[in-house]
Motif scaffolding. Structure first.
Motif, PDB file in Angstrom:
ATOM      1  N   TYR D   2      29.435  46.073  42.321  1.00  0.00           N
ATOM      2  CA  TYR D   2      28.224  46.769  42.731  1.00  0.00           C
ATOM      3  C   TYR D   2      27.045  46.197  41.962  1.00  0.00           C
ATOM      4  O   TYR D   2      27.100  45.960  40.765  1.00  0.00           O
ATOM      5  N   SER D   3      25.948  45.977  42.648  1.00  0.00           N
ATOM      6  CA  SER D   3      24.807  45.289  42.025  1.00  0.00           C
ATOM      7  C   SER D   3      23.747  46.262  41.509  1.00  0.00           C
ATOM      8  O   SER D   3      23.249  47.113  42.254  1.00  0.00           O
ATOM      9  N   ASP D   7      15.820  46.041  42.722  1.00  0.00           N
ATOM     10  CA  ASP D   7      15.500  47.087  43.692  1.00  0.00           C
ATOM     11  C   ASP D   7      15.122  46.505  45.044  1.00  0.00           C
ATOM     12  O   ASP D   7      14.404  47.123  45.822  1.00  0.00           O
ATOM     13  N   TYR D   8      15.604  45.288  45.295  1.00  0.00           N
ATOM     14  CA  TYR D   8      15.399  44.737  46.648  1.00  0.00           C
ATOM     15  C   TYR D   8      16.673  44.093  47.173  1.00  0.00           C
ATOM     16  O   TYR D   8      16.622  43.104  47.907  1.00  0.00           O
ATOM     17  N   SER D   9      17.793  44.660  46.788  1.00  0.00           N
ATOM     18  CA  SER D   9      19.086  44.113  47.224  1.00  0.00           C
ATOM     19  C   SER D   9      19.459  44.539  48.633  1.00  0.00           C
ATOM     20  O   SER D   9      20.210  43.845  49.307  1.00  0.00           O
ATOM     21  N   GLU D  10      18.971  45.703  49.055  1.00  0.00           N
ATOM     22  CA  GLU D  10      19.308  46.184  50.395  1.00  0.00           C
ATOM     23  C   GLU D  10      18.122  45.992  51.336  1.00  0.00           C
ATOM     24  O   GLU D  10      17.114  45.432  50.947  1.00  0.00           O
ATOM     25  N   GLY D  11      18.261  46.496  52.563  1.00  0.00           N
ATOM     26  CA  GLY D  11      17.176  46.373  53.542  1.00  0.00           C
ATOM     27  C   GLY D  11      16.125  47.453  53.365  1.00  0.00           C
ATOM     28  O   GLY D  11      15.532  47.570  52.284  1.00  0.00           O
ATOM     29  N   ALA D  12      15.910  48.245  54.412  1.00  0.00           N
ATOM     30  CA  ALA D  12      14.856  49.260  54.364  1.00  0.00           C
ATOM     31  C   ALA D  12      15.452  50.659  54.251  1.00  0.00           C
ATOM     32  O   ALA D  12      16.588  50.913  54.681  1.00  0.00           O
ATOM     33  N   THR D 200       8.054  46.333  49.056  1.00  0.00           N
ATOM     34  CA  THR D 200       9.321  45.598  49.003  1.00  0.00           C
ATOM     35  C   THR D 200      10.334  46.252  48.065  1.00  0.00           C
ATOM     36  O   THR D 200      11.513  46.354  48.396  1.00  0.00           O
ATOM     37  N   GLY D 203      11.415  50.582  49.146  1.00  0.00           N
ATOM     38  CA  GLY D 203      11.995  51.117  50.363  1.00  0.00           C
ATOM     39  C   GLY D 203      11.572  50.451  51.648  1.00  0.00           C
ATOM     40  O   GLY D 203      12.142  50.720  52.712  1.00  0.00           O
ATOM     41  N   LEU D 205      11.192  47.124  54.203  1.00  0.00           N
ATOM     42  CA  LEU D 205      11.892  45.848  54.393  1.00  0.00           C
ATOM     43  C   LEU D 205      11.172  44.776  53.588  1.00  0.00           C
ATOM     44  O   LEU D 205      11.774  43.887  53.009  1.00  0.00           O
ATOM     45  N   TRP D 322      15.931  53.263  45.709  1.00  0.00           N
ATOM     46  CA  TRP D 322      16.203  54.264  46.743  1.00  0.00           C
ATOM     47  C   TRP D 322      17.625  54.123  47.270  1.00  0.00           C
ATOM     48  O   TRP D 322      18.212  55.086  47.766  1.00  0.00           O
TER      49      TRP D 322
END
Lengths: 339, 339, 339, 339
Positions: D2-3, D7-12, D200, D203, D205, D322
């Protein structure tokens, strides 16, 4: 009012959007170092039949142009474009903003010719002038035409013989790829130093895939990208989209779809004896019409005014895309026939 | 071989050289903060009848152009010049090197016209294009003509009405100042935002005096000069030279001398029915001659080949200066009459 | 008031001035393509024992630095200098003005060390940071010290091992060349990629001779010079001066002369137990003195205030040159002994 | 694995994604001139209680920084940042790439202080140095701390008194906004010349909302954006996202959520007596741990290695967002307690 203003009025093609939704919650490393970018790169390398090509994903076309051109040129070197070239007229001096002159040649149906390139090269003789070093072409061109395979090969041969680089802006590449006599992706990779496969105008939410074929232009390019603000934090978004567009023929399907719609519109104008400017079979239609005819069209449709050609004659542009409604095209064609 | 190649083939005018020799051993502070620069500035302010003008001394013309133009323009703003403009064709992209586009208008006898400026201004409508903000003119022009007082006033009026700045490159200003219908120094100061009084081509060892008339373009300009490498350590050298050239009419005397020699050469060509290109009464003669005639001339004289106009016709340039030998001019005139 | 402010307070060394006077009326081609520049280049190639070195003559030091550094570096590359480096603190951001970061290391008696360079290199690991590519050193340094032959060789070896270029600013090179343990011109040419032989501070009216030793950094450099406004129209002036300074040992004689005067001043301060900062045997003396002592000195002499070190202690700088009066130095030494 | 890398590892955020999906098929004009951008701008103007503020939407943080800073500064002007400032160390020289020096002050818990700013301002005294003109701060800082309302007001007051501009990088603004003693959006708008509301890392994209409060810095900014490649074709995407984030308190909810998770992790480290570096209550945790402890953590989690502090001690960074899983945080806390 239905818009024919351009090919980036809507969001993403449904298949592209679906891929973004499905991957939204995955964790990935940032800045284009993720697996999706790797997969998209691999697909592109396969489709251009060149495992040594470098591939980078950027957000927009002006960004690609300024980042790559400034990367290649030394301070005193210049890039050659047509007088309609996007980097010359419609990017707010972005190339000059990075320190480089754009040398301008008259266009021939939107295209550069070897003859026009040579005139510029031969007139730059010493260090009191800039040094022409790169040729910039757009496929399709800003006037909706495209370079044939033969034309591209001739320009590339000239650039190689004269120590120039050839760079192709492919913002609307899909519309050209599906033409019979146009160069394929493999042809383009063989006949340019670099080119980009446009996404923004071809069904992506955003994004352009820059393919650097010339190995001498590959080292440390990510530094240039970072400095120019061209690395997207969530780079994965670009990989996902280009993988979706290119893993099978979705990209070409979009090109075929939008071209067919444009052809039917162009044909309608021609049947009514309007002057179609730089006629072609791509997704941009340029046509000269009277103000009265324009008024009729603009009761239902939005089109771009290019310029006033002469008294009471306006050149307009109509653009189709993956998102263009067939029904709206039928309505427009019907209206044209009644003008 | 006697050279008519240009007006910077020799060193300094004897009076200028004498002033440099006489002050050589004096100590002074550096970077243009010395008394000689102050005296030269005061003389210029007096001669232009404007005590609020700012005056800076730089070493060369390209340096003045790039330092001042980049100082005035914001990143996205551009400068308008003719297609023969020095900053467009003969400064190796120095303006673009500072980030700014040069917008090009066709020349009318080497000159910009209000009509041509306006065409450019009106065609730049939004932020997808650069913003025209400055007009660059040369007095005399690159083709040896000059703006009359009336022409200058009209261009200046247009720029003021349209929020543009007007900048005059005066590399050869002395050759224009002594023309009857040309603007005087006072006229120029009233009808430009800034201009420079050229020294390099007018009898100085080197040096150009930039006069910034518009008070909005004066603050912190020395920072810009320092950053662009344009402040000379022994700035006193520039002050001494400009004080010598301008404290009385030496500058104008040089202009009159070189013009008279050029007029006699031009007249000789005209009498022999050669096509004098952009005829004028300044120190640059452009004339179209056959290769045979050129060969005859080049047995004794060096002249500049501009370009091949058509088969067997070459456009050449002959330039006179403060240093040009009257005897050599007589020889050349004699030779022309025998062509 | 006699000035010890710097080594560019007067004009040219008498021999240099004489050469300029004697050649003033000769015609020559412009822009450094004349015979004098060729002769000066040949003398330099001979003195550095390297016929393949390229030599260019520019007007001033900031101009050389910004023109050459921006020529060598790609957009994302940076140059390493000390926190006292001229390009870092005293050129108004000229390097950044060409787009490049200056990476700063603490100085060791005004000098960079391999250890400090390495710290910077190792801390720059990926494309989110700039890429260190050049090391900039000054000989003599901004604090009046100099690199020994051994120190220079070590730094050069490090740069070669790590893919960096080494560039030496030689604004005051003559003051270092005559030191026993300093690198000779031949040593410098073997242990740098490029360096310049300063003229402005060493007896010329103006001018610096840039020597590019690394053949990979030579092509098309004149384009870069032209673009940055660094080509002097009457380039011959530079050739004449450097030929005069270097054809025999005039350059070194000047270095020896100014050093001896500075040594006697430094010695006087030391005898009176003043704190001499970064002591050396070159032409710049830095010393910390009380405000009372400074007042006494400033009744007769002008010196530079560097900064307030602590309450009532000011660091001052005294500089000697080819033009410094021996009598004035004797007066100053006498005065110091009475402080 | 788990990373916790960033705070920009996932999408939106799901609500943002939903808004993008729902509007995907709508037609809108391009380049940020659409209704969604207007609505987002209106919401921001309302939330900062300033109808005259200008708002622009850009894709990423480096892009905002380089576009805005180069817009504001004249060529010779510089921006002040801490030695940990993002523009100084982690944007590949993007500010220098636009021609401007970054002046560096030591940080105090990641923050600039008036005292440190003043030291820089006072040491830049004339045109041989750059001119400090802007102060750049980050909220939260690069070390996870934040400026209190009081600290911000003091810095702003200093900048106004000294003719400087204050610009706040709000890439992680949401994490600061929800702190009791931090400035609110209204406070920030009153105490900066411009700032950006980061998307970015909060939360979206992608996307950042630049708010220009100072009316003197608003004219023609879109030209600058276009030139720097910072206008997104489908600008609507940015408007939709920011409208969703800001129309109610979603933006703050995200800040609260990520902060709480980070606090529980920080607390666990503190309970085990690890050295938490620059402790705070935001979403970035910096802690110094042994290699053995790091090994244990990295069996299950990805964290960022900042640097080796001393033998066997590594500073690491853990970031929440988030999207961070509460369950994974519980696992991590449990693991820390067992170290």
């Amino acid at each position: 009012m239905y818009s024919f203003l351009n090919d980036y009025s809507e969001g993403a093609h449904p298949k592209v959007l679906k891929a973004l939704i499905e991957t939204n919650d995955e964790q990935s490393v940032g800045y284009g170092m993720d697996d999706y970018c790797q997969k998209a790169k691999a697909v592109i390398q396969e489709r251009i039949n060149n495992q040594n090509a470098d591939v980078h994903f950027l957000v927009g076309g002006t960004q690609v142009n300024l980042t790559f051109i400034s990367y290649v040129l030394k301070d005193y070197q210049a890039v050659i474009a047509t007088d309609e070239g996007h980097i010359h007229v419609h990017e707010a001096g972005s190339i000059e903003g990075t320190g480089h002159k754009v040398l301008v040649a008259p266009h021939h149906f939107g295209k550069l010719t070897v003859e026009n390139i040579e005139k510029i090269v031969k007139s730059h003789t010493d260090e009191h002038m800039v040094q022409p070093k790169m040729v910039y072409i757009s496929q399709t061109t800003e006037l909706g035409t495209y370079y044939t395979k033969d034309e591209l090969e001739k320009i590339y041969a000239y650039t190689k013989k004269n120590g120039l680089y050839l760079f192709m802006d492919g913002a609307r590449l899909g519309s050209a790829l599906v033409q019979n006599d146009a160069p394929s992706l493999v042809d383009i990779a063989k006949n340019t130093d670099a080119f980009y496969i446009g996404g923004t105008k071809m069904g992506a939410l955003f994004g352009e895939a820059l393919v650097i074929v010339n190995p001498l232009l590959q080292s440390d390019f990510r530094y240039q990208m970072k400095q120019k603000g061209s690395i997207l934090a969530k780079g994965r978004l670009l990989g996902v989209q280009f993988y979706t567009l290119l893993k099978n023929r979705l990209y070409e399907e979009i090109g075929e779809y939008e071209n067919q719609l444009a052809i039917s519109i162009r044909k309608a104008f021609e049947e009514k004896n309007f002057n179609v400017f730089c006629p072609s079979s791509t997704n941009q239609v340029f046509v000269d019409i009277s103000k009265e005819a324009l008024n009729e069209i603009e009761k239902e449709f939005m089109v771009t005014h290019i310029k006033e050609i002469k008294d009471n004659v306006i050149r307009i542009r109509i653009v189709t895309s993956w998102a263009t409604s067939q029904e709206q095209v039928r309505k427009l064609v019907h209206l044209i026939h009644q003008l």
